[in-house]
Enzyme design. Sequence first.
Site, PDB file in Angstrom:
ATOM      1  N   GLU A 106      -0.941 -11.072   3.047  1.00 50.57           N
ATOM      2  CA  GLU A 106      -1.070  -9.841   3.858  1.00 50.57           C
ATOM      3  C   GLU A 106      -1.529 -10.785   5.295  1.00 50.57           C
ATOM      4  O   GLU A 106      -1.255 -11.100   6.494  1.00 50.57           O
ATOM      5  CB  GLU A 106      -2.047  -8.517   3.657  1.00 50.57           C
ATOM      6  CG  GLU A 106      -1.346  -7.508   2.893  1.00 50.57           C
ATOM      7  CD  GLU A 106      -1.899  -6.217   2.613  1.00 50.57           C
ATOM      8  OE1 GLU A 106      -2.594  -5.772   1.704  1.00 50.57           O
ATOM      9  OE2 GLU A 106      -2.827  -6.913   2.842  1.00 50.57           O
ATOM     10  N   GLY A 134       0.761  -1.148  -0.364  1.00 46.97           N
ATOM     11  CA  GLY A 134      -0.038  -0.018  -0.427  1.00 46.97           C
ATOM     12  C   GLY A 134       0.778   0.855  -0.050  1.00 46.97           C
ATOM     13  O   GLY A 134       2.093   1.287   0.563  1.00 46.97           O
ATOM     14  N   LYS A 162      -8.626  -4.812   5.876  1.00 50.37           N
ATOM     15  CA  LYS A 162      -7.946  -4.345   5.009  1.00 50.37           C
ATOM     16  C   LYS A 162      -8.000  -5.177   3.743  1.00 50.37           C
ATOM     17  O   LYS A 162      -9.012  -5.548   3.263  1.00 50.37           O
ATOM     18  CB  LYS A 162      -6.152  -5.484   5.133  1.00 50.37           C
ATOM     19  CG  LYS A 162      -5.931  -4.566   6.686  1.00 50.37           C
ATOM     20  CD  LYS A 162      -4.505  -4.936   7.475  1.00 50.37           C
ATOM     21  CE  LYS A 162      -3.631  -5.395   6.252  1.00 50.37           C
ATOM     22  NZ  LYS A 162      -3.281  -4.333   5.781  1.00 50.37           N
ATOM     23  N   ASP A 208      -7.456   0.502   5.867  1.00 53.71           N
ATOM     24  CA  ASP A 208      -7.995   1.353   5.138  1.00 53.71           C
ATOM     25  C   ASP A 208      -9.381   1.667   6.562  1.00 53.71           C
ATOM     26  O   ASP A 208      -9.303   2.342   6.115  1.00 53.71           O
ATOM     27  CB  ASP A 208      -9.095   0.367   4.264  1.00 53.71           C
ATOM     28  CG  ASP A 208      -8.491  -0.477   2.654  1.00 53.71           C
ATOM     29  OD1 ASP A 208      -7.672   0.668   2.348  1.00 53.71           O
ATOM     30  OD2 ASP A 208      -7.862  -1.464   2.958  1.00 53.71           O
ATOM     31  N   LYS A 210      -8.325   7.308   9.280  1.00 52.65           N
ATOM     32  CA  LYS A 210      -8.089   5.336   9.351  1.00 52.65           C
ATOM     33  C   LYS A 210      -8.792   4.823  10.161  1.00 52.65           C
ATOM     34  O   LYS A 210      -9.317   3.504  10.491  1.00 52.65           O
ATOM     35  CB  LYS A 210      -6.645   4.592   8.645  1.00 52.65           C
ATOM     36  CG  LYS A 210      -6.488   5.027   7.238  1.00 52.65           C
ATOM     37  CD  LYS A 210      -7.880   5.129   6.594  1.00 52.65           C
ATOM     38  CE  LYS A 210      -7.213   5.618   4.996  1.00 52.65           C
ATOM     39  NZ  LYS A 210      -5.156   4.832   4.488  1.00 52.65           N
TER      40      LYS A 210
END
Length: 231
Positions: free
Chosen positions: A108, A34, A99, A89, A126
């Site tokens: 992940e 990311g 996520k 996220d 977030k």
Amino acid sequence: MFTQDELKRKVAAAAAEYALSCLDADSVLGVGTGSTVDCFIDAIAPHRERFRAAVSSSERSTQRMRDLGIKVLDLNDVEDMPLYVDGADEIDHGMNMIKGGGGALTREKIVASVARQFVCIVDASKVVDVLGTFPLPVEVIPMARNVVARRLREMGGEPRLREGFITDNGCEILDVAGLKITQPAQFEAQLNDIPGVVSCGLFAISGADLALVSSQEGVRRMHGPTAQRDI
């Protein structure tokens, strides 16, 4: 006022400093994917001689690390990692996360499972009280896309295929809107039981151990519902 990119760089620098305090010359570092993780990779690359190698959750991060001179190992060759650093996220005050906005949620989750500590790096936007404003990614085997979508609708979600996107595993992503996830671990377990689901973007059964949160006031640590302090 700091821009969001500046906040990402600040939390990435704090995460690099924290990671180096946990690593030694024989350590393998787990790295997510990311835009915030890109900043983390850039921040830790000048110190690559202070740890043995890294394991990555995405082809994107692998390439970035190799370009910066960081040795990247296959997870099958690694038995232990002191920590895994990744973004999110959304993250709530119980350290549960959504996520997968970048589509690497399955890898992940796999890499994070090997690490002794999960360090989540985010900006303050977030951090939420209840997960679900960000659509929940669910990775699915392509032949099961419509079957899984029907089950997700029965569970109160509004699934939408991420058009033109294939994961590193050759699968598809359904982004599920309309959720208010008040019992994240229970909901994650229910999603995992749907045939055709590879994994979901809820990280609640195994959430973050530490969050570094960047805001206009600085970077703070978040350990749980109330514990946080400046660093």
